[in-house]
Design a protein around this motif. Structure first.
Motif, short mmCIF file in Angstrom:
data_model
loop_
_atom_site.label_atom_id
_atom_site.label_comp_id
_atom_site.label_asym_id
_atom_site.label_seq_id
_atom_site.Cartn_x
_atom_site.Cartn_y
_atom_site.Cartn_z
N LEU A 1 0.84 -1.20 0.00
CA LEU A 1 0.00 0.00 0.00
C LEU A 1 0.88 1.25 0.00
N ALA A 2 1.97 1.24 0.75
CA ALA A 2 2.88 2.40 0.80
C ALA A 2 3.51 2.66 -0.57
N GLU A 3 3.88 1.60 -1.29
CA GLU A 3 4.46 1.78 -2.62
C GLU A 3 3.42 2.32 -3.61
N THR A 4 2.21 1.81 -3.52
CA THR A 4 1.13 2.27 -4.38
C THR A 4 0.82 3.74 -4.08
N TYR A 5 0.81 4.10 -2.81
CA TYR A 5 0.60 5.48 -2.36
C TYR A 5 1.67 6.40 -2.95
N ARG A 6 2.92 5.97 -2.89
CA ARG A 6 4.02 6.78 -3.43
C ARG A 6 3.85 6.97 -4.93
N LEU A 7 3.50 5.92 -5.66
CA LEU A 7 3.32 6.02 -7.11
C LEU A 7 2.12 6.91 -7.48
N ALA A 8 1.10 6.93 -6.65
CA ALA A 8 -0.09 7.75 -6.92
C ALA A 8 0.24 9.24 -6.90
N GLN A 9 1.35 9.61 -6.26
CA GLN A 9 1.72 11.02 -6.16
C GLN A 9 2.60 11.49 -7.32
N LYS A 10 3.02 10.55 -8.14
CA LYS A 10 3.92 10.89 -9.25
C LYS A 10 3.23 11.87 -10.21
N ASP A 11 3.96 12.89 -10.60
CA ASP A 11 3.50 13.90 -11.56
C ASP A 11 2.34 14.75 -11.04
N LEU A 12 2.14 14.78 -9.73
CA LEU A 12 1.10 15.63 -9.13
C LEU A 12 1.73 16.72 -8.27
N ARG A 13 1.07 17.86 -8.24
CA ARG A 13 1.37 18.85 -7.20
C ARG A 13 0.38 18.51 -6.09
N VAL A 14 0.85 17.75 -5.13
CA VAL A 14 -0.02 17.19 -4.09
C VAL A 14 -0.47 18.28 -3.11
N THR A 15 -1.77 18.32 -2.85
CA THR A 15 -2.33 19.27 -1.89
C THR A 15 -2.89 18.57 -0.66
N TYR A 16 -3.14 17.27 -0.78
CA TYR A 16 -3.68 16.50 0.35
C TYR A 16 -3.23 15.05 0.19
N ARG A 17 -2.77 14.46 1.28
CA ARG A 17 -2.40 13.04 1.25
C ARG A 17 -2.53 12.45 2.64
N VAL A 18 -3.02 11.22 2.67
CA VAL A 18 -3.19 10.47 3.91
C VAL A 18 -2.84 9.02 3.60
N LEU A 19 -2.03 8.43 4.46
CA LEU A 19 -1.73 7.00 4.35
C LEU A 19 -2.05 6.36 5.69
N ARG A 20 -2.96 5.41 5.68
CA ARG A 20 -3.34 4.64 6.86
C ARG A 20 -3.07 3.17 6.56
N PRO A 21 -3.09 2.30 7.55
CA PRO A 21 -2.81 0.87 7.29
C PRO A 21 -3.75 0.23 6.27
#
Length: 109
Positions: free
Chosen positions: A33-53
């Protein structure tokens, strides 16, 4: 939004209206899930992010003029996800739809 042809493996559905799109899909947990979360941010100017178990949310801007919202939930060895992308000019239309869409996600086997 108009449905697009489903993928051959039947793991989701894409809907489009103009330049806005919604993709709901499932996948096997190949990456953490952490790797998928990291990839989801690629090429974005992130304004909000949350990672939970058990889930993550990433939201931001793509190419400056498109809003992106990506939610993924881990459940039973699979991920269920929703990805929305729409023009900044349509935030008032699409932002209120995010919570009901995410709340409606259910894993079907």
């Amino acid at each position: 939004m108009a449905p697009q042809p489903p993928p051959q493996n039947g793991d989701g559905q894409e809907f489009r209206l103009g330049s806005a799109r919604l993709i709901a899909f499932g996948s096997n947990q190949v990456l953490s899930l952490a790797e998928t979360y990291r990839l989801a941010q690629k090429d974005l100017r992130v304004t909000y992010r949350v990672l939970r178990p058990e889930f993550f949310v990433v939201s931001g801007y793509k190419k400056g003029s498109m809003v992106v919202y990506h939610y993924t939930k881990a459940t039973g060895g699979a991920y269920i996800s929703v990805y929305l992308e729409y023009p900044v000019s349509q935030k008032k239309t699409y932002d209120p739809l995010i919570k009901p869409i995410v709340d409606s996600l259910k894993l079907r086997r």
